[in-house]
Design a protein around this motif. Structure first.
Motif, short mmCIF file in Angstrom:
data_model
loop_
_atom_site.label_atom_id
_atom_site.label_comp_id
_atom_site.label_asym_id
_atom_site.label_seq_id
_atom_site.Cartn_x
_atom_site.Cartn_y
_atom_site.Cartn_z
N ASP A 163 -54.81 -13.72 -50.79
CA ASP A 163 -55.47 -12.53 -50.25
C ASP A 163 -55.36 -11.34 -51.18
N ASN A 164 -54.16 -11.13 -51.74
CA ASN A 164 -53.94 -9.93 -52.55
C ASN A 164 -54.48 -10.04 -53.97
N ALA A 165 -55.16 -11.15 -54.29
CA ALA A 165 -55.72 -11.33 -55.63
C ALA A 165 -57.08 -10.69 -55.79
N VAL A 166 -57.72 -10.33 -54.67
CA VAL A 166 -59.05 -9.72 -54.72
C VAL A 166 -58.91 -8.23 -54.49
N LEU A 167 -59.29 -7.43 -55.49
CA LEU A 167 -59.16 -5.98 -55.39
C LEU A 167 -60.30 -5.39 -54.55
N GLU A 168 -60.20 -4.10 -54.27
CA GLU A 168 -61.13 -3.45 -53.36
C GLU A 168 -62.59 -3.54 -53.80
N ASP A 169 -62.82 -3.60 -55.11
CA ASP A 169 -64.20 -3.65 -55.61
C ASP A 169 -64.68 -5.08 -55.86
N GLY A 170 -63.90 -6.08 -55.43
CA GLY A 170 -64.29 -7.46 -55.60
C GLY A 170 -63.75 -8.13 -56.84
N PHE A 171 -63.10 -7.36 -57.70
CA PHE A 171 -62.52 -7.90 -58.95
C PHE A 171 -61.38 -8.85 -58.60
N VAL A 172 -61.42 -10.06 -59.16
CA VAL A 172 -60.36 -11.04 -58.93
C VAL A 172 -59.33 -10.90 -60.05
N ASP A 173 -58.10 -10.64 -59.68
CA ASP A 173 -57.03 -10.41 -60.66
C ASP A 173 -56.52 -11.75 -61.18
N LEU A 174 -57.17 -12.26 -62.21
CA LEU A 174 -56.82 -13.57 -62.76
C LEU A 174 -55.45 -13.58 -63.41
N GLN A 175 -55.03 -12.44 -63.93
CA GLN A 175 -53.71 -12.38 -64.53
C GLN A 175 -52.62 -12.58 -63.47
N ALA A 176 -52.80 -11.94 -62.31
CA ALA A 176 -51.84 -12.11 -61.23
C ALA A 176 -51.82 -13.54 -60.72
N LEU A 177 -52.93 -14.22 -60.83
CA LEU A 177 -53.03 -15.60 -60.39
C LEU A 177 -52.58 -16.60 -61.45
N ASP A 178 -52.22 -16.10 -62.63
CA ASP A 178 -51.71 -16.94 -63.73
C ASP A 178 -52.76 -17.93 -64.24
N SER A 179 -54.04 -17.55 -64.16
CA SER A 179 -55.08 -18.42 -64.71
C SER A 179 -54.99 -18.41 -66.22
N VAL A 180 -55.04 -19.59 -66.82
CA VAL A 180 -54.96 -19.70 -68.28
C VAL A 180 -56.35 -19.95 -68.84
N CYS A 181 -56.47 -19.83 -70.16
CA CYS A 181 -57.73 -20.15 -70.83
C CYS A 181 -57.45 -21.13 -71.97
N ILE A 182 -58.52 -21.66 -72.54
CA ILE A 182 -58.42 -22.69 -73.57
C ILE A 182 -59.11 -22.22 -74.83
N ALA A 183 -58.48 -22.50 -75.98
CA ALA A 183 -59.14 -22.33 -77.27
C ALA A 183 -59.28 -23.70 -77.89
N SER A 184 -60.47 -23.99 -78.38
CA SER A 184 -60.80 -25.30 -78.91
C SER A 184 -60.58 -26.37 -77.85
N LEU A 185 -59.90 -27.47 -78.20
CA LEU A 185 -59.76 -28.59 -77.28
C LEU A 185 -58.38 -28.70 -76.66
#
Length: 210
Positions: A163-185
């Motif tokens: 619930d607390n990951a979605v800010l008032e303007d709809g922005f999803v706080d991906l950093q707080a959710l620990d979402s990672v990203c990928i470079a290359s493979l």
């Protein structure tokens, strides 16, 4: 250093795959959850999910050429539903392992140490350990003749996250959710927020959001 078309073409195939995959920059890291008509659960890592539209809410992803058995694509086409699950730092090894080729009758969830989770309103398995779970319904598969890949277009039918990951303007706080990203493979990164800016207007100096 400069690489020409010829240089790229003449690279060792594995080197070229890493090199070209790196050039598009950091990409989203998702696990695609599906199940076959025989109720075998499948999970596969993808780095090609992209936003296609907000109303209707659509996401696309590119699937590799269907020249060999592709359980994920086949399950999506057969059942019409699938899930997209953000990868977090605690499951990157298990997520990476899903890229291995397993026998069709095996549950890749079990083989890779991940747990399937079903909501009451969606018939495809989520990854229980994921902190952003997105239920998808297939809209269209577009074959791309240029390299024989397939673009899978899906409609978002439900989203499960804190619930607390979605800010008032709809922005999803991906950093707080620990979402990672990928470079290359095979390179996994933890992104951090540098800044957010107000809506851009001509002739107005960009203003940071507070």
């Amino acid at each position: 250093m400069k690489y020409t078309v010829t240089d790229i073409h003449n690279m060792d195939s594995r080197f070229r795959a890493q090199f070209v995959n790196s050039l598009s920059g950091f990409k989203s890291a998702h696990l695609v959850g599906t199940q076959s008509n025989q109720q075998v659960h499948n999970v596969a890592i993808v780095n090609s999910v992209f936003h296609l539209g907000a109303d209707p809410a659509l996401l696309g992803m590119i699937m590799r050429p269907h020249t060999v058995r592709r359980d994920t694509l086949e399950n999506i086409v057969e059942t019409g539903v699938y899930t997209l699950n953000h990868i977090n730092s605690e499951i990157i090894a298990a997520a990476h392992q899903t890229s291995a080729r397993y026998d069709q009758e095996l549950s890749e969830f079990n083989e890779c140490g991940l747990t399937p989770y079903f909501s009451d309103t969606h018939n495809a398995p989520y990854v229980a350990q994921s902190r952003v779970k997105i239920g998808m319904a297939l809209e269209e598969v577009v074959h791309l003749a240029v390299n024989q890949t397939n673009m899978v277009i899906g409609r978002i039918v439900e989203v499960i996250l804190d619930d607390n990951a979605v800010l008032e303007d709809g922005f999803v706080d991906l950093q707080a959710l620990d979402s990672v990203c990928i470079a290359s493979l095979d390179g996994y990164y933890q992104p951090s927020l540098l800044a957010r800016f107000e809506y851009a207007k001509p002739g107005v100096v960009p203003q940071k959001k507070r």
